[in-house]
Design a protein around this motif. Structure first.
Motif, PDB file in Angstrom:
ATOM      1  N   LEU A  46       0.827  -1.211   0.000  1.00 42.76           N
ATOM      2  CA  LEU A  46       0.000   0.000   0.000  1.00 42.76           C
ATOM      3  C   LEU A  46       0.859   1.259   0.000  1.00 42.76           C
ATOM      4  N   VAL A  47       1.921   1.266   0.777  1.00 43.98           N
ATOM      5  CA  VAL A  47       2.838   2.414   0.807  1.00 43.98           C
ATOM      6  C   VAL A  47       3.476   2.619  -0.563  1.00 43.98           C
ATOM      7  N   ILE A  48       3.872   1.527  -1.209  1.00 46.50           N
ATOM      8  CA  ILE A  48       4.486   1.611  -2.541  1.00 46.50           C
ATOM      9  C   ILE A  48       3.483   2.164  -3.556  1.00 46.50           C
ATOM     10  N   LEU A  49       2.240   1.670  -3.496  1.00 49.29           N
ATOM     11  CA  LEU A  49       1.209   2.157  -4.414  1.00 49.29           C
ATOM     12  C   LEU A  49       0.935   3.641  -4.204  1.00 49.29           C
ATOM     13  N   PHE A  50       0.906   4.074  -2.934  1.00 52.30           N
ATOM     14  CA  PHE A  50       0.697   5.498  -2.655  1.00 52.30           C
ATOM     15  C   PHE A  50       1.851   6.330  -3.209  1.00 52.30           C
ATOM     16  N   ALA A  51       3.078   5.837  -3.031  1.00 48.75           N
ATOM     17  CA  ALA A  51       4.254   6.566  -3.513  1.00 48.75           C
ATOM     18  C   ALA A  51       4.238   6.703  -5.040  1.00 48.75           C
ATOM     19  N   LEU A  52       3.675   5.709  -5.716  1.00 49.50           N
ATOM     20  CA  LEU A  52       3.636   5.719  -7.184  1.00 49.50           C
ATOM     21  C   LEU A  52       2.329   6.293  -7.740  1.00 49.50           C
ATOM     22  N   SER A  53       1.370   6.576  -6.852  1.00 43.54           N
ATOM     23  CA  SER A  53       0.010   6.906  -7.296  1.00 43.54           C
ATOM     24  C   SER A  53      -0.052   8.115  -8.227  1.00 43.54           C
ATOM     25  N   LYS A  54       0.741   9.136  -7.948  1.00 44.46           N
ATOM     26  CA  LYS A  54       0.715  10.330  -8.797  1.00 44.46           C
ATOM     27  C   LYS A  54       1.320  10.032 -10.167  1.00 44.46           C
ATOM     28  N   LYS A  55       2.380   9.240 -10.159  1.00 42.16           N
ATOM     29  CA  LYS A  55       3.094   8.944 -11.396  1.00 42.16           C
ATOM     30  C   LYS A  55       2.287   8.031 -12.308  1.00 42.16           C
ATOM     31  N   ILE A  56       1.585   7.057 -11.723  1.00 45.96           N
ATOM     32  CA  ILE A  56       0.860   6.096 -12.560  1.00 45.96           C
ATOM     33  C   ILE A  56      -0.665   6.268 -12.452  1.00 45.96           C
ATOM     34  N   ASN A  57      -1.079   7.409 -11.901  1.00 48.70           N
ATOM     35  CA  ASN A  57      -2.484   7.818 -11.954  1.00 48.70           C
ATOM     36  C   ASN A  57      -3.430   6.903 -11.175  1.00 48.70           C
TER      37      ASN A  57
END
Length: 209
Positions: A42-53
C-alpha cells in the motif's frame, strides 16, 4: 488530490496493523506476515500513485480486497459467511480491484483508435492475470519453504504434511493442488474482466458527457 490518498493510505495501514496484532493475539499467526506485506504494498502504491495515476478509489479497492483476505483470520476460508466459497470471493474481488487500478494507470493512453484501445484493454487484462500468476508462484514457493497453513505463503490449512502422491490426491479432493490453482486463476480472470468492463463503460460514459 494527494491529501485524500494519504488519508486513505494511513487508514489502510492502521487496519492492516490491527489485523496483524489480532492475528498474533488470537494465535492464528499465519496472517501476521500478510498484514505487513499488504502495508508495504500500500505504501508503494501510494508513492507511485501520482506517477501512474492511481486514485483514492483505486487505493480503497485494494485495501478492501486485502481486508477480505486478512479476514480469513476469523476462519472464513474454512467456513465462508457468504454463499460463495470464501477463497473464490477473495480472488474475484481482489482482481476486480487490481484491474481497476491498472485501468486507471493506462487510462491516459486511450485514443480514438479502436485498435489502440483494444490493445490497451488486453494489456490491462494480461497484466492483471500476470499479477495473479505471480501470487500463485509466491504461494507455491512459500509452501515449499513453510509447508501448509493459512495466509499468502502457505498452502491450505491442514498443518505440515509430506508432499507425496497420497497427500496430493487428498489435496485435490478438498480443492487443492491443480484444482485449487486453476480455480484461483479462473476467478482472477472473472474479477479482472469485470473490473475492466465496468471501468471502460464508465470511461465511455464520461467521454459522451
Amino acid at each position: 488530490m494527494e491529501k485524500p490518498k494519504l488519508i486513505v493510505t494511513i487508514v489502510g495501514i492502521v487496519i492492516f496493523l490491527f489485523y496483524g496484532l489480532y492475528s498474533y493475539t488470537s494465535g492464528v499467526t499465519d496472517y501476521i506476515a500478510d498484514s505487513f506485506i499488504f502495508a508495504v504494498v500500500l505504501v508503494i502504491l501510494f508513492a507511485l500513485s501520482k506517477k501512474i495515476n492511481i486514485t483514492s478509489t483505486g487505493l480503497i479497492l485494494i485495501i478492501l480486497s486485502s481486508i477480505l483476505h486478512l479476514s480469513g483470520v476469523f476462519g472464513w476460508y474454512n467456513k465462508s459467511p457468504f454463499p460463495i466459497q470464501y477463497d473464490h470471493l477473495t480472488h474475484l474481488v481482489g482482481f476486480f480491484a487490481v484491474s481497476v487500478m491498472l485501468y486507471q494507470a493506462f487510462e491516459k493512453n486511450f485514443t480514438k483508435s479502436k485498435f489502440n484501445n483494444f490493445s490497451i484493454l488486453f494489456i490491462i487484462l494480461f497484466s492483471s492475470l500476470g499479477i495473479g500468476a505471480f501470487i500463485e508462484q509466491t504461494e507455491y514457493f512459500g509452501y515449499l519453504k513453510f509447508g501448509t497453513g493459512a495466509g499468502l505463503l502457505r498452502f491450505g490449512g491442514l498443518g505440515d504434511t509430506v508432499l507425496n502422491e497420497e497427500n496430493l490426491r487428498a489435496m485435490d479432493i478438498i480443492g487443492g493442488g491443480w484444482i485449487n490453482t486453476m480455480l484461483d486463476l479462473n476467478y482472477n480472470f472473472i474479477g479482472a474482466v469485470s473490473g475492466i468492463i465496468l471501468m471502460h463503460l464508465i470511461n465511455k460514459f464520461k467521454l459522451k458527457k
